[in-house]
Design a protein around this motif. Structure first.
Motif, mmCIF file in Angstrom:
data_model
loop_
_atom_site.group_PDB
_atom_site.id
_atom_site.type_symbol
_atom_site.label_atom_id
_atom_site.label_comp_id
_atom_site.label_asym_id
_atom_site.label_seq_id
_atom_site.Cartn_x
_atom_site.Cartn_y
_atom_site.Cartn_z
ATOM 1 N N PHE A 65 0.862 -1.184 0.000
ATOM 2 C CA PHE A 65 0.000 0.000 0.000
ATOM 3 C C PHE A 65 0.898 1.232 0.000
ATOM 4 C CE2 PHE A 65 -2.064 3.463 2.352
ATOM 5 C CZ PHE A 65 -3.199 3.645 1.574
ATOM 6 N N LEU A 66 0.615 2.166 -0.896
ATOM 7 C CA LEU A 66 1.408 3.394 -0.983
ATOM 8 C C LEU A 66 0.798 4.465 -0.085
ATOM 9 C CD1 LEU A 66 3.705 5.056 -2.283
ATOM 10 C CD2 LEU A 66 2.076 5.696 -4.084
ATOM 11 N N ASP A 67 1.545 4.877 0.931
ATOM 12 C CA ASP A 67 1.121 5.946 1.830
ATOM 13 C C ASP A 67 1.649 7.264 1.274
ATOM 14 O OD1 ASP A 67 0.644 7.758 3.834
ATOM 15 O OD2 ASP A 67 1.401 6.498 5.451
ATOM 16 N N THR A 68 0.735 8.126 0.824
ATOM 17 C CA THR A 68 1.129 9.376 0.164
ATOM 18 C C THR A 68 1.091 10.587 1.093
ATOM 19 O OG1 THR A 68 -1.147 9.750 -0.595
ATOM 20 C CG2 THR A 68 0.327 8.532 -2.076
ATOM 21 N N THR A 69 0.951 10.356 2.399
ATOM 22 C CA THR A 69 0.870 11.472 3.341
ATOM 23 C C THR A 69 2.088 12.382 3.234
ATOM 24 O OG1 THR A 69 -0.324 10.007 4.844
ATOM 25 C CG2 THR A 69 0.486 12.072 5.760
ATOM 26 N N GLY A 70 3.260 11.784 3.047
ATOM 27 C CA GLY A 70 4.503 12.559 2.977
ATOM 28 C C GLY A 70 4.685 13.344 1.697
ATOM 29 N N LEU A 71 3.726 13.232 0.761
ATOM 30 C CA LEU A 71 3.811 14.019 -0.481
ATOM 31 C C LEU A 71 3.233 15.414 -0.320
ATOM 32 C CD1 LEU A 71 2.856 11.328 -3.172
ATOM 33 C CD2 LEU A 71 5.138 12.044 -2.417
ATOM 34 N N TYR A 78 -1.102 13.295 -10.300
ATOM 35 C CA TYR A 78 -0.114 12.663 -11.165
ATOM 36 C C TYR A 78 1.013 11.979 -10.398
ATOM 37 C CZ TYR A 78 3.047 12.005 -15.108
ATOM 38 O OH TYR A 78 3.869 11.459 -16.056
ATOM 39 N N LEU A 79 1.535 12.623 -9.359
ATOM 40 C CA LEU A 79 2.711 12.090 -8.669
ATOM 41 C C LEU A 79 2.460 10.716 -8.040
ATOM 42 C CD1 LEU A 79 5.646 12.872 -8.156
ATOM 43 C CD2 LEU A 79 4.922 13.956 -6.031
ATOM 44 N N PRO A 80 1.425 10.537 -7.217
ATOM 45 C CA PRO A 80 1.174 9.192 -6.682
ATOM 46 C C PRO A 80 0.789 8.182 -7.769
ATOM 47 C CG PRO A 80 -0.528 10.717 -5.948
ATOM 48 C CD PRO A 80 0.526 11.527 -6.601
ATOM 49 N N TYR A 81 0.110 8.662 -8.795
ATOM 50 C CA TYR A 81 -0.223 7.776 -9.912
ATOM 51 C C TYR A 81 1.046 7.204 -10.541
ATOM 52 C CZ TYR A 81 -0.886 6.749 -14.859
ATOM 53 O OH TYR A 81 -0.827 6.165 -16.088
ATOM 54 N N ARG A 82 2.051 8.072 -10.775
ATOM 55 C CA ARG A 82 3.285 7.616 -11.415
ATOM 56 C C ARG A 82 4.064 6.663 -10.516
ATOM 57 N NH1 ARG A 82 5.534 6.289 -14.386
ATOM 58 N NH2 ARG A 82 7.380 7.472 -14.911
ATOM 59 N N ILE A 83 4.042 6.917 -9.196
ATOM 60 C CA ILE A 83 4.744 6.014 -8.278
ATOM 61 C C ILE A 83 4.088 4.634 -8.311
ATOM 62 C CG2 ILE A 83 5.365 5.579 -5.866
ATOM 63 C CD1 ILE A 83 5.426 8.648 -5.489
ATOM 64 N N ARG A 84 2.767 4.601 -8.254
ATOM 65 C CA ARG A 84 2.051 3.320 -8.309
ATOM 66 C C ARG A 84 2.316 2.594 -9.634
ATOM 67 N NH1 ARG A 84 -2.201 6.462 -5.787
ATOM 68 N NH2 ARG A 84 -2.423 5.813 -3.626
#
Length: 196
Positions: A65-71, A78-84
């Protein structure tokens, strides 16, 4: 008789003069987004470059699971999409929720934005004289600095760390002696594609 023959020519001349001397006016309403297209391209180009440097192969076949709180403000879009997307390309199994995951991947964003610089060569800031530019150089920069790590959800043990990665992008717009603009850089500006 002669005067009547001249009348059409006089009307035609006056009509043409009013057309050319009167001019015409056109009003176009243009709206801009909060961030310019160039700014978005610079930021996303940097993000693409830094995310492509991550090697998620140690997490292959793990339910993550990608935790994006630190973004911060960039934790949606776009940014979390690209990481996933990058995680998936390395065979990582993507969990929809934190509860169903066995591994939590945390992302931290240190820098994500743009800067600009303008250099001019010529006669400027002289009273009673117009500015005369021999060369104008506008450079815009985009930067993304990102770090990720993964931990076992049950034990909290860190099992993978990406290291701190950074990538930059830029666009240089130059005018020399009235010619240009000439675009160079890591992104292709829309001005170079007009008419294609």
């Amino acid at each position: 008789m002669k005067r009547n023959g001249m009348l059409p020519w006089v009307c035609l001349t006056l009509g043409a003069a009013s057309l050319f001397l009167g001019g015409c006016k056109s009003t176009v309403h243009v709206t801009d987004s909060a961030e310019s297209g160039t700014q978005q391209l610079l930021m996303n180009s940097s993000a693409d470059a830094v995310i492509c440097s991550f090697d998620f192969s140690p997490l292959a076949n793990r339910l993550c699971f990608l935790d994006t709180t630190g973004l911060g403000n960039a934790n949606t879009g776009y940014l979390p999409y690209r990481i996933r997307e990058q995680m998936g390309s390395f065979g990582v199994l993507l969990a929809e929720t934190r509860d169903e995951a066995e591994v939590i991947v945390e992302a931290g964003l240190a820098a994500y934005g743009t800067d600009s610089r303008r250099d001019t060569l010529g006669i400027t800031d002289v009273n009673q004289l117009p500015d005369i530019y021999l060369c104008v150089d506008n450079v815009q920069y985009g930067v993304a600095k990102l770090s990720l790590f993964a931990r076992e959800k049950k034990t909290g043990a860190v099992i993978w760390h990406s290291g701190i990665m950074r990538a930059d992008s830029y666009q240089d717009i130059r005018k020399v002696l009235g010619t240009g603009p000439r675009y160079t850089g890591t992104i292709q500006h829309s001005g170079t594609r007009v008419g294609r």
